[in-house]
Design a protein around this motif. Sequence first.
Motif, PDB file in Angstrom:
ATOM      1  N   GLN A   1      35.804  40.033  30.589  1.00 63.63           N
ATOM      2  CA  GLN A   1      36.299  40.141  30.096  1.00 63.63           C
ATOM      3  C   GLN A   1      37.228  39.197  29.686  1.00 63.63           C
ATOM      4  O   GLN A   1      38.329  39.389  28.130  1.00 63.63           O
ATOM      5  CB  GLN A   1      37.061  40.927  31.390  1.00 63.63           C
TER       6      GLN A   1
ATOM      7  N   PRO B   1      37.444  45.553  38.030  1.00 63.26           N
ATOM      8  CA  PRO B   1      35.699  44.921  38.673  1.00 63.26           C
ATOM      9  C   PRO B   1      36.854  45.462  39.832  1.00 63.26           C
ATOM     10  O   PRO B   1      35.790  46.147  40.880  1.00 63.26           O
ATOM     11  CB  PRO B   1      36.411  43.673  39.080  1.00 63.26           C
ATOM     12  N   ALA B   2      37.673  46.085  39.664  1.00 65.93           N
ATOM     13  CA  ALA B   2      38.405  46.430  40.923  1.00 65.93           C
ATOM     14  C   ALA B   2      38.452  47.821  41.265  1.00 65.93           C
ATOM     15  O   ALA B   2      37.685  48.603  42.108  1.00 65.93           O
ATOM     16  CB  ALA B   2      39.588  46.683  41.391  1.00 65.93           C
TER      17      ALA B   2
ATOM     18  N   TRP C   1      41.124  48.099  29.553  1.00 64.00           N
ATOM     19  CA  TRP C   1      40.687  47.408  30.613  1.00 64.00           C
ATOM     20  C   TRP C   1      41.051  48.454  31.190  1.00 64.00           C
ATOM     21  O   TRP C   1      40.593  49.087  32.833  1.00 64.00           O
ATOM     22  CB  TRP C   1      42.343  46.261  30.898  1.00 64.00           C
TER      23      TRP C   1
ATOM     24  N   ALA D   1      43.122  42.827  33.485  1.00 64.34           N
ATOM     25  CA  ALA D   1      42.041  42.862  33.670  1.00 64.34           C
ATOM     26  C   ALA D   1      41.000  42.653  34.830  1.00 64.34           C
ATOM     27  O   ALA D   1      39.566  43.284  34.952  1.00 64.34           O
ATOM     28  CB  ALA D   1      41.490  41.090  33.133  1.00 64.34           C
ATOM     29  N   MET D   2      42.051  42.531  35.654  1.00 70.24           N
ATOM     30  CA  MET D   2      41.188  43.353  37.344  1.00 70.24           C
ATOM     31  C   MET D   2      41.098  44.148  37.547  1.00 70.24           C
ATOM     32  O   MET D   2      40.107  44.992  38.809  1.00 70.24           O
ATOM     33  CB  MET D   2      41.987  42.429  38.283  1.00 70.24           C
TER      34      MET D   2
ATOM     35  N   LEU E   1      46.298  38.930  33.642  1.00 69.96           N
ATOM     36  CA  LEU E   1      45.505  38.597  34.429  1.00 69.96           C
ATOM     37  C   LEU E   1      45.691  40.314  35.603  1.00 69.96           C
ATOM     38  O   LEU E   1      43.886  41.025  35.567  1.00 69.96           O
ATOM     39  CB  LEU E   1      45.755  37.981  35.023  1.00 69.96           C
ATOM     40  N   PRO E   2      46.298  41.045  35.790  1.00 70.05           N
ATOM     41  CA  PRO E   2      46.279  42.258  36.907  1.00 70.05           C
ATOM     42  C   PRO E   2      45.601  43.611  36.159  1.00 70.05           C
ATOM     43  O   PRO E   2      44.752  43.834  36.574  1.00 70.05           O
ATOM     44  CB  PRO E   2      47.977  42.458  36.625  1.00 70.05           C
TER      45      PRO E   2
ATOM     46  N   GLU F   1      30.448  42.519  39.358  1.00 68.09           N
ATOM     47  CA  GLU F   1      31.780  42.783  39.021  1.00 68.09           C
ATOM     48  C   GLU F   1      32.314  41.273  38.874  1.00 68.09           C
ATOM     49  O   GLU F   1      33.744  41.491  37.739  1.00 68.09           O
ATOM     50  CB  GLU F   1      32.226  43.161  39.985  1.00 68.09           C
ATOM     51  N   LEU F   2      32.157  40.781  39.123  1.00 67.42           N
ATOM     52  CA  LEU F   2      32.231  38.936  38.878  1.00 67.42           C
ATOM     53  C   LEU F   2      31.129  39.030  37.461  1.00 67.42           C
ATOM     54  O   LEU F   2      32.556  37.833  37.009  1.00 67.42           O
ATOM     55  CB  LEU F   2      31.562  38.037  39.214  1.00 67.42           C
TER      56      LEU F   2
ATOM     57  N   PHE G   1      34.281  40.821  35.366  1.00 69.23           N
ATOM     58  CA  PHE G   1      35.946  40.418  34.886  1.00 69.23           C
ATOM     59  C   PHE G   1      35.455  38.952  34.233  1.00 69.23           C
ATOM     60  O   PHE G   1      36.470  38.030  33.431  1.00 69.23           O
ATOM     61  CB  PHE G   1      35.737  39.213  36.024  1.00 69.23           C
TER      62      PHE G   1
END
Length: 191
Positions: free
Chosen positions: A77, A43-44, A116, A39-40, A36-37, A70-71, A74
């Motif tokens: 992904q 977008p970040a 990622w 995969a973020m 999860l981190p 960005e949404l 995510f």
Amino acid sequence: MFPLQLPPMLWSSDAAWDEISRCPPSLIATAFGLALPAAMVPPAILLHATDLGSAHYLPALSASGWQFVELALFAAQLVGFLMVLSLVRAVAGTRGAKASRRDAFMLTTVSLLPLWLSSLALIQDEILPVLAIPILAIGASVALLKRGVRCVLGIREDIVALELSLVAIQGGVLAWAATMVVLLIPGLPAQ
């Protein structure tokens, strides 16, 4: 698993894969501590890149349009991750290997890390790295999955390990692309 173990895992180091196989992290630790981190990150990074100069990439897109992108990224992904995960288990099963949920989840997470992290190319303004780094990341993901399949699932034939890796990563990339298209085509505001 430590970040410095990742590069040798691409081509030669069975030690990191053996360590992961001996003491595999739980699904929850892998999901919330790594997948999860990681995969973020795209977008970040996209948010950061668009804040600094969205006119450089798509000048006509508004701030709300970038937030939607960005949404969608995510969500795509996550869909791609699930596709790679299911393909690892399915193809391994057809080749006589047993991929537990935990092994398949861990293999998928580790193999997608280069994809990622390739979003870090957006930090700079040159277009060549923005195009080249994700392509190299796909190759790195295939190499990681091939090595992981050999070490974790015990598939010793190179061609079978490569086949599983190519099918899974290509399926994930196609699922990611299809999700992006489905979400972005109708969702982007008309300019």
